[in-house]
Write a protein that holds these residues in place. Structure first.
Motif, short mmCIF file in Angstrom:
data_model
loop_
_atom_site.label_atom_id
_atom_site.label_comp_id
_atom_site.label_asym_id
_atom_site.label_seq_id
_atom_site.Cartn_x
_atom_site.Cartn_y
_atom_site.Cartn_z
N LEU A 137 0.83 -1.21 0.00
CA LEU A 137 0.00 0.00 0.00
C LEU A 137 0.86 1.26 0.00
O LEU A 137 0.66 2.18 -0.80
N LEU A 138 1.83 1.31 0.89
CA LEU A 138 2.68 2.50 0.97
C LEU A 138 3.48 2.69 -0.32
O LEU A 138 3.60 3.79 -0.84
N ASN A 139 4.01 1.60 -0.82
CA ASN A 139 4.86 1.73 -2.01
C ASN A 139 4.06 2.01 -3.28
O ASN A 139 4.57 2.67 -4.20
N HIS A 163 1.37 3.90 -3.35
CA HIS A 163 1.14 5.34 -3.28
C HIS A 163 2.41 6.13 -3.58
O HIS A 163 2.36 7.27 -4.02
N ALA A 164 3.57 5.53 -3.30
CA ALA A 164 4.84 6.23 -3.48
C ALA A 164 5.38 6.13 -4.90
O ALA A 164 6.46 6.64 -5.19
N LEU A 165 4.64 5.49 -5.80
CA LEU A 165 5.09 5.45 -7.19
C LEU A 165 5.25 6.88 -7.71
O LEU A 165 4.49 7.77 -7.33
N ILE A 208 -3.54 7.35 -8.61
CA ILE A 208 -3.37 6.02 -8.06
C ILE A 208 -4.08 5.96 -6.73
O ILE A 208 -4.05 6.94 -5.98
#
Lengths: 421, 421, 421, 421
Positions: B247-249, B251-253, B263
């Protein structure tokens, strides 16, 4: 006869970090050769690929040049160039018998030594002359004891063989493994390792320490692709995103019911500028457990997290072992023998076979002990007590020099002891 | 002649969610067959594997039983059982000519319809009889228009062929793709899609909408191993750790310089109890971009993050596409034709070929349009204006029914229009 | 005299979850009142605010209605409505003396009971009639023992007072605290708690269990703002981002050198749709440690992580304690007394004061024990052995019913025992 | 008259990084004073607290000493010591009139200059003599143009006043703000800023650049507590855990529908050793947006994430602005004036008022322009074209020197231009 205290002071003045003990090791080679030992060193005593946490070539070369400037024998250190600073010497006794080995570590720490009045080496003018480096863990004493022992045993009045192992890079648990991999422990029947201090006071001696933890130290390198963070962020492959993800997930690894564990990401560094997608990051990780299998499983999981944190962001990950140790199980027979011999020496009023306190640190002598035991030999790790004005790894650390000579005597007795005596 | 308003009200009373339009589709089959169309439906019009975001078997079966209870022709719906609710009908004209297709979507939304006074369907007693489900996006109107069109064209007074496509599951952009994959758009020379409302007021008409975004909706399932969180946490494989990392990664794209992107991780659910290492987690993700290649690249990166977030914790990851759409590029020729025909109808005082506002949503008619264009045909997506008392997807949404008949007339003109007329 | 086995079977057929033990508690009230006890229950025995992990109002009401349908006394359960199901009864003996208390837990588990041949309750036709709920932790036996004990003591042939505590919601360690907060343990001189099974075989008895862990169970609610993920993502406040950040950081809390710890995020749920920025998320967390202060410190850090993970994303966080327990330190005096009395009973061939195995679970009787000890009283937690065909919390769990009667006898002896006897 | 090409080459040989332009600024002071200007510099031209991204004291002092060694006037640089390197000079014209200001930036970049054959400065022997530092963004040319302009205008043949602003530390958008805060733009009626190159070829000139982004550069420092990772991890407060959490959440900030955004964590560094809980970490972050309010909102959210990521782990966070810029809106009147004047100069065959390409970078001249416009003045940012053998910030960057003299002429015309001419 050399004066063990004077020798320790001389070593103390020229502390050298792990794998750069050029001057120290060259001195060891010179003295042992002079006393008739068969001396091996450099690539004959270490497997190059098995050295862990080797410093950069620049650091190695700079230390090498310093040793030359400080009078090390050029022919000897030339062979050690590039970080090959182990020395192993052997001497045959007067009759057949077992091979008895003793291990001494030689390296110092990246700690600036105190110059305050009251700090004994400062007062006595034998403080470190290498600014920022200090013998703050007594390895100067260990090396001096080893050399004094060598001289006493040069009379060959013992049965079997004596083997003396002078190890580089114990700090960071990096150097022993390369000596074991080169076969330096092969054929050993009894191995005695030792440490001064560690909380045991002057007058005390323990035949066997306990509580050493298995540990692994890893360095992970994440390599991605830099890009302008404003103009084309999607062209980057962000090494810090991968590394931060690994960091959080490594810390989030589960507790184990099999044994207590520890885990730490001690260092993380990456990136080059505010407006550049970071292409590189480096991380240093440590795992620990009293249980070796648990530590191995932790290491396996850490590696897995690093690899997939990198792959998730299309980074390349390179992982290297920069240090490691396993638990130590001392043989009771040697622990009791050592305590019994110590009890014969007046300076050791309090000699006991087993330590009552847990060490809770790690030691790469563990690999040597394991190898000896695997071959059917016996091994122990002794503590020689000494009062300390400041803790280990402290700028005001010092030992009580009066312990050096009785320590040599103890090792001498152990070397001359016949099996079954 | 059927009354298009009465027909719309009847459909409005029996709203059905995507892939469960059993009653609606059965009625479409019945009417079209009666008017002489060659009617295909069920597995003849949809590729089963290409259906996206299919409801569970329980939901499908329950809706099927409801349709039976509500009078759907058992022989027809039996063939649709399990979520095969598309209908495609064809009729030959009186002379040779092009194949002209029209597409209508049939599904409703999981929104409870307002029962307040002032809400026209409530006042007029044709409010939804399926509690919690509502035609809140005008698809009841679309379907009614399509049926009325079919009746008018049953005189065969046109050249070439007419093909009418009644699509399930437009909400969530799920149903069109399976019809395209079954070949339902093959051989189409002109395709007209349409939507009522979308911000365009009564009296207005646009020959071509613009601004539809590419989008992908994914569901990811993380499967691990449960374990007692106190007794043996290390035996678990923690699905929520993997999912939270993903989930965190996700969103961090990075932002893309190629096109604006969106996203979202809209849903995350996992775990079973406080003291159990969670073995399962489910995540729903959406990507969007005006640029199709950028959206594909985003989807690729999302999948990569999910796979490695799972592998990092030794989980299995399963990813399914539950919805998707691509951008729409309307053909100017058809847009202009449609506006010109609308200008002939008094109710469309303001007909323009191109929309001046961007839709900023997504439509899976896009797959149909793309397929027609790939074959050398032309396609457009028209907007038929209607004032709205409340926005689309709102419990008080309603259309202005006066627009239905002129809309039928517009489509009729387009169907009867000869090339080169 | 009631038949303790028959009574246990009757309770087994009507298992009720924590705080919904309406039928069970009403039966307890009825029997105890009939035997002359002064019986308190409902809000007289529980502090409403101190109940932890209370089910939703719907669940409470549904269970209440079920109890009514199944014949519970309407006047009694009416007072328990809303989750007040504790019962405390007292009886004066024939002479002055200490207050001796016994505690029994009454709740069942959300586990579907096995209906396979060979499962004793199935074979004997007293399997759960509440599908999905099962007495899989022997609390049916505990309650039966408590009632049989009450009947035997109704002759008042003991010194001092007897107090019988029938506790709801031991599963999830939720119910005892509210009874303690209401003062139900005040004035107790000796408290005997007990559990059947837990790995101790038939014929064995332990006067004091050990190894119960401190634990805290928390539910955290993250509230943000929903927004359309495509149209205006920046207007959202993403509850799942906050929750995922909390989840990772909670797992990343350090190991403690003070005591072994456990931590788990057992459940995470949030979000409503692919294209909506998630506005809500709920998380369930458990901490454990053998050391109470360490568990408190862990809880403090968990709360801190939740609060700041929420604030970081401008979410509101609400944290509630849904369960908890502290360690148990049994008084040796009572442990030895209990073992000595058990030794007088032929069925307990193997009675020992102290358990040699660590329980490694948690028990909220710990709050009762602590309160008694704080007042200067003594307390212990006994294990009554019984062979088990399947582990606790398993669909095929069962007890060896032959143990019930000797267990009653043991408690009877402890109740009638005079100080100094 | 000085030779502008020779002057540029001299400056090119002595490049100085932002806030260390001691030698360059001292030369500017000396020349301008010689030509009769009223010259202010050092703390008279900069607000010390408003300087962003100031180098460390060691770096400042080292550069200061270097400037002294290289012949800078000791009395002048003494006043600049510690990073006060702005110079502002003013000259009154021959009659009343507006105050017309010109801004030139002076700093170089930390890039090693190419020494390959074919690199013009290398071939012509005026390559950087400061290894690792290079004028790779044409600020040497800008400064030379400014000085040549100053000499030409020393005849005072213009109406009103001329003000020349020589700014430090444009790279990293750090220096302009401190000059604005000191009031250096107060009273300016017209401000002309300029840049050589930026993709505009030789012979071209643009009166106004467009597309400059708002940006903020932050440095965040996380301070915790170190502890031994094996012996007492719970005593540590882990700065890298806080920083990694911030890093992931900063990247996970939402896209904005208001404007395109960029975000980057360019650097993260922390920790000291494998076995130490890391007590310090440093992070460098950059936000960008074409919309100033959006960039401010992004900055606000970044700060919030940092503060709560730190507080979550009981760390202290310190955040400093190390750079920043706002968008630039050039006044059309000056853009057209500049293009018209350029069109009078033969070397500018292609002069246009407005750039057709977007700059997509950031410039802290934006603060100067904003201040002038707030006071009712006009301002523009011109591009003077020059072919480039390699991109800006490249080791082989160079300008086409033939552009320098016409550039001076253009500025001279703008300075002598009367309002209403």
């Amino acid at each position: 006869m050399i004066d063990v205290i004077e020798l320790r002071r001389e070593l103390h003045q020229y502390p050298e970090l792990g794998f750069t003990e050029f001057r120290t090791a060259a001195k060891v080679v010179q003295l042992l050769s002079g006393w008739g030992y068969k001396v091996n060193y450099a690539q004959d005593t270490m497997d190059g690929e098995s050295r862990r946490g080797l410093p950069s070539e620049e650091v190695l070369e700079e230390a090498y040049q310093r040793a030359l400037r400080e009078g090390a024998d050029p022919a000897v250190v030339e062979r050690m160039r590039g970080g090959y600073t182990a020395v192993v010497a052997e001497l045959d006794g007067s009759s057949d018998g077992p091979t008895v080995a003793f291990r001494f570590d030689m390296d110092a720490l990246p700690i600036p030594e105190s110059d305050k009045a009251g700090h004994f080496p400062a007062d006595q003018q034998f403080r470190s002359s290498h600014e920022g480096i200090m013998h703050a863990c007594a390895h100067d004493g260990h090396t001096a004891i080893g050399l004094a022992l060598a001289e006493r045993l040069s009379d060959r009045q013992f049965a079997g063989k004596v083997r003396l192992l002078f190890q580089p890079a114990e700090e960071g648990v990096r150097g022993a493994y390369a000596m074991v991999q080169k076969g330096m422990l092969d054929g050993v029947d009894r191995l005695f390792c030792m440490h001064l201090g560690t909380g045991v006071p002057t007058g005390h001696m323990r035949g066997a320490a306990r509580g050493f933890l298995a540990t692994t130290k890893l360095a992970a390198h994440f390599s991605g692709v830099s890009a302008h963070a404003g103009a084309s962020p999607e062209e980057g492959r962000n090494a810090l995103l991968g590394a931060a993800t690994a960091l959080l997930n490594i810390h989030a690894l589960p507790r184990f019911s099999t044994a207590d564990t520890r885990i730490n990401v001690g260092i993380l560094e990456g990136g080059s500028g505010a407006n550049i997608i970071p292409a590189h990051a480096r991380m240093v990780i440590e795992t620990r457990s009293a249980d070796e299998a648990t530590n191995r499983e932790l290491e396996r999981r850490v590696r897995q997290i690093i690899e997939h944190s990198a792959a998730m962001h299309e980074l390349e990950a390179k992982i290297e072992v920069i240090g490691g140790a396993i638990p130590i199980a001392c043989d009771a027979e040697l622990a009791e023998l050592a305590a019994a011999e110590a009890a014969q020496i007046p300076e050791f009023a309090h000699a006991e076979p087993f330590s009552d306190a847990s060490a809770l640190g790690s030691e790469d002598a563990s690999y040597m002990i394991r190898r000896v035991q695997e071959q059917g030999g016996k091994a122990t790790y002794m503590i020689i007590g000494t009062d300390l004005p400041a803790p280990h790894h402290h700028p005001e650390f010092d030992i009580h020099e009066a312990v050096l000579s009785p320590a040599v005597t103890l090792l001498e007795r152990l070397a001359r002891k016949r099996a079954g005596d």
